[in-house]
Write an enzyme that holds these catalytic residues in place. Structure first.
Site, PDB file in Angstrom:
ATOM      1  N   LYS A 121     -18.910 -21.564 -68.723  1.00  0.00           N
ATOM      2  CA  LYS A 121     -17.573 -21.258 -68.123  1.00  0.00           C
ATOM      3  C   LYS A 121     -17.788 -19.978 -67.527  1.00  0.00           C
ATOM      4  O   LYS A 121     -18.202 -18.726 -68.261  1.00  0.00           O
ATOM      5  CB  LYS A 121     -16.286 -21.634 -69.009  1.00  0.00           C
ATOM      6  CG  LYS A 121     -15.204 -21.787 -68.344  1.00  0.00           C
ATOM      7  CD  LYS A 121     -15.216 -23.249 -67.773  1.00  0.00           C
ATOM      8  CE  LYS A 121     -13.945 -23.671 -67.101  1.00  0.00           C
ATOM      9  NZ  LYS A 121     -13.761 -25.093 -66.884  1.00  0.00           N
ATOM     10  N   THR A 174     -11.216 -35.542 -61.423  1.00  0.00           N
ATOM     11  CA  THR A 174     -10.582 -35.341 -62.647  1.00  0.00           C
ATOM     12  C   THR A 174      -9.379 -35.920 -62.977  1.00  0.00           C
ATOM     13  O   THR A 174      -9.263 -36.717 -63.928  1.00  0.00           O
ATOM     14  CB  THR A 174     -10.377 -33.717 -62.782  1.00  0.00           C
ATOM     15  OG1 THR A 174     -11.692 -32.866 -62.557  1.00  0.00           O
ATOM     16  CG2 THR A 174     -10.083 -33.271 -64.437  1.00  0.00           C
ATOM     17  N   GLY A 197     -15.212 -25.294 -59.840  1.00  0.00           N
ATOM     18  CA  GLY A 197     -14.028 -24.617 -59.717  1.00  0.00           C
ATOM     19  C   GLY A 197     -13.149 -24.884 -61.111  1.00  0.00           C
ATOM     20  O   GLY A 197     -13.943 -25.847 -62.027  1.00  0.00           O
ATOM     21  N   ASP A 198     -12.228 -24.428 -61.250  1.00  0.00           N
ATOM     22  CA  ASP A 198     -11.215 -24.538 -62.373  1.00  0.00           C
ATOM     23  C   ASP A 198      -9.891 -24.046 -61.900  1.00  0.00           C
ATOM     24  O   ASP A 198      -9.539 -23.762 -60.773  1.00  0.00           O
ATOM     25  CB  ASP A 198     -11.464 -23.951 -63.564  1.00  0.00           C
ATOM     26  CG  ASP A 198     -11.011 -24.426 -65.072  1.00  0.00           C
ATOM     27  OD1 ASP A 198     -11.179 -25.486 -65.384  1.00  0.00           O
ATOM     28  OD2 ASP A 198      -9.949 -23.644 -65.299  1.00  0.00           O
ATOM     29  N   ASN A 206      -5.207 -29.274 -58.788  1.00  0.00           N
ATOM     30  CA  ASN A 206      -6.052 -30.296 -58.533  1.00  0.00           C
ATOM     31  C   ASN A 206      -6.048 -31.259 -59.145  1.00  0.00           C
ATOM     32  O   ASN A 206      -5.879 -32.672 -59.092  1.00  0.00           O
ATOM     33  CB  ASN A 206      -7.484 -29.465 -58.393  1.00  0.00           C
ATOM     34  CG  ASN A 206      -8.580 -30.607 -58.193  1.00  0.00           C
ATOM     35  OD1 ASN A 206      -9.126 -30.865 -59.182  1.00  0.00           O
ATOM     36  ND2 ASN A 206      -8.923 -31.017 -56.973  1.00  0.00           N
TER      37      ASN A 206
HETATM   38  P1  NDP Z   1      -4.945 -25.536 -60.293  1.00  0.00           P
HETATM   39  O1  NDP Z   1      -5.277 -24.028 -60.330  1.00  0.00           O
HETATM   40  O2  NDP Z   1      -5.523 -26.453 -59.281  1.00  0.00           O
HETATM   41  O3  NDP Z   1      -3.805 -25.915 -60.772  1.00  0.00           O
HETATM   42  C1  NDP Z   1      -3.287 -25.461 -62.161  1.00  0.00           C
HETATM   43  C2  NDP Z   1      -1.884 -25.952 -62.181  1.00  0.00           C
HETATM   44  O4  NDP Z   1      -1.401 -25.631 -63.524  1.00  0.00           O
HETATM   45  C3  NDP Z   1      -0.775 -25.336 -61.338  1.00  0.00           C
HETATM   46  O5  NDP Z   1       0.256 -25.874 -60.994  1.00  0.00           O
HETATM   47  C4  NDP Z   1      -0.371 -24.059 -62.003  1.00  0.00           C
HETATM   48  O6  NDP Z   1       0.873 -23.398 -61.808  1.00  0.00           O
HETATM   49  C5  NDP Z   1      -0.353 -24.574 -63.397  1.00  0.00           C
HETATM   50  N1  NDP Z   1      -0.716 -23.340 -64.550  1.00  0.00           N
HETATM   51  C6  NDP Z   1      -1.682 -22.788 -64.581  1.00  0.00           C
HETATM   52  N2  NDP Z   1      -1.709 -21.717 -65.493  1.00  0.00           N
HETATM   53  C7  NDP Z   1      -0.431 -22.097 -66.079  1.00  0.00           C
HETATM   54  C8  NDP Z   1       0.409 -21.504 -67.122  1.00  0.00           C
HETATM   55  N3  NDP Z   1      -0.209 -20.362 -67.830  1.00  0.00           N
HETATM   56  N4  NDP Z   1       1.450 -21.793 -67.393  1.00  0.00           N
HETATM   57  C9  NDP Z   1       2.075 -22.899 -66.534  1.00  0.00           C
HETATM   58  N5  NDP Z   1       1.661 -23.377 -65.602  1.00  0.00           N
HETATM   59  C10 NDP Z   1       0.346 -23.184 -65.354  1.00  0.00           C
HETATM   60  O7  NDP Z   1      -6.153 -25.875 -61.480  1.00  0.00           O
HETATM   61  P2  NDP Z   1      -6.734 -27.357 -61.823  1.00  0.00           P
HETATM   62  O8  NDP Z   1      -5.745 -28.378 -61.510  1.00  0.00           O
HETATM   63  O9  NDP Z   1      -8.050 -27.470 -61.451  1.00  0.00           O
HETATM   64  O10 NDP Z   1      -6.748 -27.066 -63.487  1.00  0.00           O
HETATM   65  C11 NDP Z   1      -5.693 -27.673 -64.651  1.00  0.00           C
HETATM   66  C12 NDP Z   1      -6.533 -27.947 -65.733  1.00  0.00           C
HETATM   67  O11 NDP Z   1      -7.156 -28.942 -65.746  1.00  0.00           O
HETATM   68  C13 NDP Z   1      -7.201 -26.691 -66.399  1.00  0.00           C
HETATM   69  O12 NDP Z   1      -6.673 -26.667 -67.742  1.00  0.00           O
HETATM   70  C14 NDP Z   1      -8.447 -26.946 -66.210  1.00  0.00           C
HETATM   71  O13 NDP Z   1      -9.300 -26.139 -67.023  1.00  0.00           O
HETATM   72  C15 NDP Z   1      -8.492 -28.411 -66.390  1.00  0.00           C
HETATM   73  N6  NDP Z   1      -9.613 -29.151 -65.853  1.00  0.00           N
HETATM   74  C16 NDP Z   1     -10.058 -28.930 -64.337  1.00  0.00           C
HETATM   75  C17 NDP Z   1     -11.051 -29.568 -63.803  1.00  0.00           C
HETATM   76  C18 NDP Z   1     -11.252 -29.488 -62.154  1.00  0.00           C
HETATM   77  O14 NDP Z   1     -12.246 -30.340 -61.804  1.00  0.00           O
HETATM   78  N7  NDP Z   1     -10.472 -28.839 -61.540  1.00  0.00           N
HETATM   79  C19 NDP Z   1     -12.063 -30.406 -64.613  1.00  0.00           C
HETATM   80  C20 NDP Z   1     -11.436 -30.586 -65.956  1.00  0.00           C
HETATM   81  C21 NDP Z   1     -10.304 -29.889 -66.464  1.00  0.00           C
HETATM   82  P3  NDP Z   1       0.908 -22.128 -60.866  1.00  0.00           P
HETATM   83  O15 NDP Z   1       0.391 -22.402 -59.500  1.00  0.00           O
HETATM   84  O16 NDP Z   1       2.291 -21.610 -60.746  1.00  0.00           O
HETATM   85  O17 NDP Z   1      -0.094 -21.260 -61.645  1.00  0.00           O
HETATM   86  O1  2IT Z   2     -13.274 -28.145 -66.961  1.00  0.00           O
HETATM   87  C1  2IT Z   2     -13.941 -28.549 -66.264  1.00  0.00           C
HETATM   88  O2  2IT Z   2     -14.750 -29.662 -66.685  1.00  0.00           O
HETATM   89  C2  2IT Z   2     -14.200 -28.065 -64.891  1.00  0.00           C
HETATM   90  N1  2IT Z   2     -13.366 -27.089 -64.511  1.00  0.00           N
HETATM   91  C3  2IT Z   2     -15.260 -28.722 -63.917  1.00  0.00           C
HETATM   92  C4  2IT Z   2     -16.603 -28.115 -64.356  1.00  0.00           C
HETATM   93  C5  2IT Z   2     -17.688 -28.560 -63.274  1.00  0.00           C
HETATM   94  O3  2IT Z   2     -18.744 -28.151 -63.340  1.00  0.00           O
HETATM   95  O4  2IT Z   2     -17.385 -29.422 -62.344  1.00  0.00           O
END
Ligand code: NDP
Ligand code: 2IT
Length: 453
Positions: A133, A216, A172-173, A247
């Site tokens: 990460k 995801t 991404g994340d 996302n």
């Molecule tokens: P994005 O940046 O696309 O979206 C994040 C969302 O969560 C936004 O709505 C954001 O609100 C909110 N958020 C983030 N931090 C906080 C916080 N501290 N308190 C309240 N709201 C918060 O990220 P993703 O959708 O990609 O990721 C969301 C989660 O899923 C994370 O935990 C990530 O690690 C996990 N994940 C993502 C994957 C991926 O492929 N993208 C894969 C597997 C897991 P705001 O815009 O106001 O900050």
């Molecule tokens: O938490 C996760 O699994 C991710 N943010 C996706 C990682 C990836 O390599 O696609």
């Protein structure tokens, strides 16, 4: 408590004492390791070879951590500096793989917990991917397109030395989506003069995979459906509460709606919106455009649609529902909120975000006997399709959306089967133990085969 349970608990406490001493001030990392240790300790205590080879001690120590400064110039011509990291946690079963997070709350502890979780998650997918990460304490909010571009380009000037399609493949994340991946990839190409699969989540025009954007969220819903099937039930007609509107949340909502559930809430860091009628395709498209293109705040949804309430500064967990899908960030469900969900009759908690529930909340979900899927199983669909993107890049071809979606479904089903295999407990399944043990065994066996490395 039985003798076996108390000797496991003592061994976990002893192990954690050493880990905390070696890694002070890293609460998120401690939390993630404790949850895994509680599951795998009986396996370790039962296996002399794992003990003699200190498998668990080695698995909780990252292979390496890179820390570097990223200097960039803002639109006013001022120089700015952020701190960035790449935690290359474990490459025993494949090249390092895992996302990059840009958020002001990013610390070494957060990235170590995420990298550690990624090792187990990637193992569960069955694909050849190690765990890593990275990210930076950069806040993309309020930054212009050009500032984000300059930051990404600057970050890659250092990162490019440490990644490669057979070494480490970031993605991404939080705060890193299609736009950022484009800037990062463009800079890598310029620096290395190579167009190859060194990042995933790329645009479709430059080597991305169909369904990676959706993977995801879709995968999380496929996992929930698999869990419900074990009780002769389905998602049809269920109410769902989702946090986040990024996302993961957007595509989880889309798939839930497709499968006949009523999605009542979405949120961002400013609060949540409650739509008692439930979202539909058109309303969700408004949120997707608001978040992916206009980068606006969630209260705009309540302003546009009558009957929708905006709850400023609150989280949605007190809204009664059948299904809860946390899709925002770590520890966003406190132990009290977990109890509120249970008191209100939640049947399924399926984690799209990484480690969204506090550890005592996890214990409460497991003890209650509801269908509770921990993140490393439930959100593995994202990295799984990243793995499929790597395969397509290596083959220099592109699979159709239907083909990728079918493979994603199969992978989620297989992960569910592993959870059942390793987590069966009487007539119930402990998905936490199942996911942790299932993920652990494959990595442990590989590490053991390599000898003292
Ligand atoms: P994005 O940046 O696309 O979206 C994040 C969302 O969560 C936004 O709505 C954001 O609100 C909110 N958020 C983030 N931090 C906080 C916080 N501290 N308190 C309240 N709201 C918060 O990220 P993703 O959708 O990609 O990721 C969301 C989660 O899923 C994370 O935990 C990530 O690690 C996990 N994940 C993502 C994957 C991926 O492929 N993208 C894969 C597997 C897991 P705001 O815009 O106001 O900050
Ligand atoms: O938490 C996760 O699994 C991710 N943010 C996706 C990682 C990836 O390599 O696609």
């Amino acid at each position: 408590m039985s003798t076996a349970e108390s000797s496991t608990r003592n061994a976990v406490d002893r192990f954690m004492k050493g880990l905390v001493k070696r890694n002070p001030d890293e609460p998120e990392f401690h939390q993630a390791v404790r949850e895994v240790a509680e599951s795998v300790m009986p396996v370790v205590l039962d296996n002399k070879r794992y003990q003699q080879e200190e498998i668990l001690e080695r698995m909780t120590e990252p292979d390496r951590v890179l820390i570097f400064r990223v200097t960039w110039e803002d639109d006013k011509g001022r120089f700015r500096a952020n701190r960035a990291w790449r935690v290359q946690f474990n490459n025993s079963i494949g090249p390092y793989k895992g996302g990059l997070r840009f958020h002001p709350s990013v610390t070494l502890s957060v990235l170590k917990f995420l990298g550690f979780e990624q090792v187990f998650k990637n193992s569960l997918t069955g694909l050849p991917m190690g765990g890593a990460k990275g990210g930076a304490n950069f806040n993309p909010k309020g930054k212009s397109e050009h500032e984000v571009m300059r930051f990404c380009h600057s970050l890659m000037i250092e990162l490019h030395r440490h990644i490669g399609e057979d070494t480490d493949v970031p993605a991404g994340d939080i705060g890193v989506g299609a736009r950022e991946i484009g800037y990062l990839f463009g800079q890598y190409k310029r620096l290395e003069n190579r167009v190859t699969g060194i990042l995933t989540g790329k645009g479709l025009s430059f080597g991305g995979s169909h369904v990676r954007t959706e993977a995801t969220g879709f995968g999380c819903v496929y996992f929930a459906e698999e869990m419900l099937k074990t009780r002769g039930d389905s998602l049809e007609g269920k109410t769902a509460v989702i946090s986040g509107s990024g996302n993961v949340a957007i595509y989880a909502a889309q798939k839930l709606i497709d499968m006949g559930s009523r999605v009542l809430t979405m949120s961002d860091s400013s609060g949540f919106v409650h739509d008692p009628e439930g979202l539909d395709g058109e309303k969700l498209e408004f949120i997707r455009d608001l978040k992916e293109n206009r980068r606006g705040r969630i209260n705009e949804y309540a302003e546009k649609y009558p009957g929708v309430e905006f709850h400023s500064g609150e989280r949605p967990w007190y809204v009664p529902c059948d299904i809860a899908m946390p899709c925002a960030t770590q520890n966003e469900i406190s132990t009290d909120e977990a109890q509120t969900l249970l008191d209100n009759g939640v049947q399924v908690v399926c984690e799209g975000a990484n480690m969204p529930t506090e550890l005592d909340g996890v214990h409460a979900f497991v003890e209650s006997g509801i269908l509770y899927a921990p993140s490393k199983a439930a959100n593995a669909g994202g990295v799984a399709v990243s793995g499929l993107e790597q395969s397509q890049n290596a083959l220099r071809l592109s699979w159709s959306a239907e083909e990728v979606d079918q493979k994603l479904k199969t992978i989620m089903k297989n992960i569910h089967e592993q959870c059942v295999k390793f987590g069966q407990n009487g007539d119930k399944v402990n998905y936490v133990h199942g996911a942790n043990i299932g993920g652990f065994v494959r990595v442990a066996e590989a590490m053991s085969a390599y000898g003292a490395v």
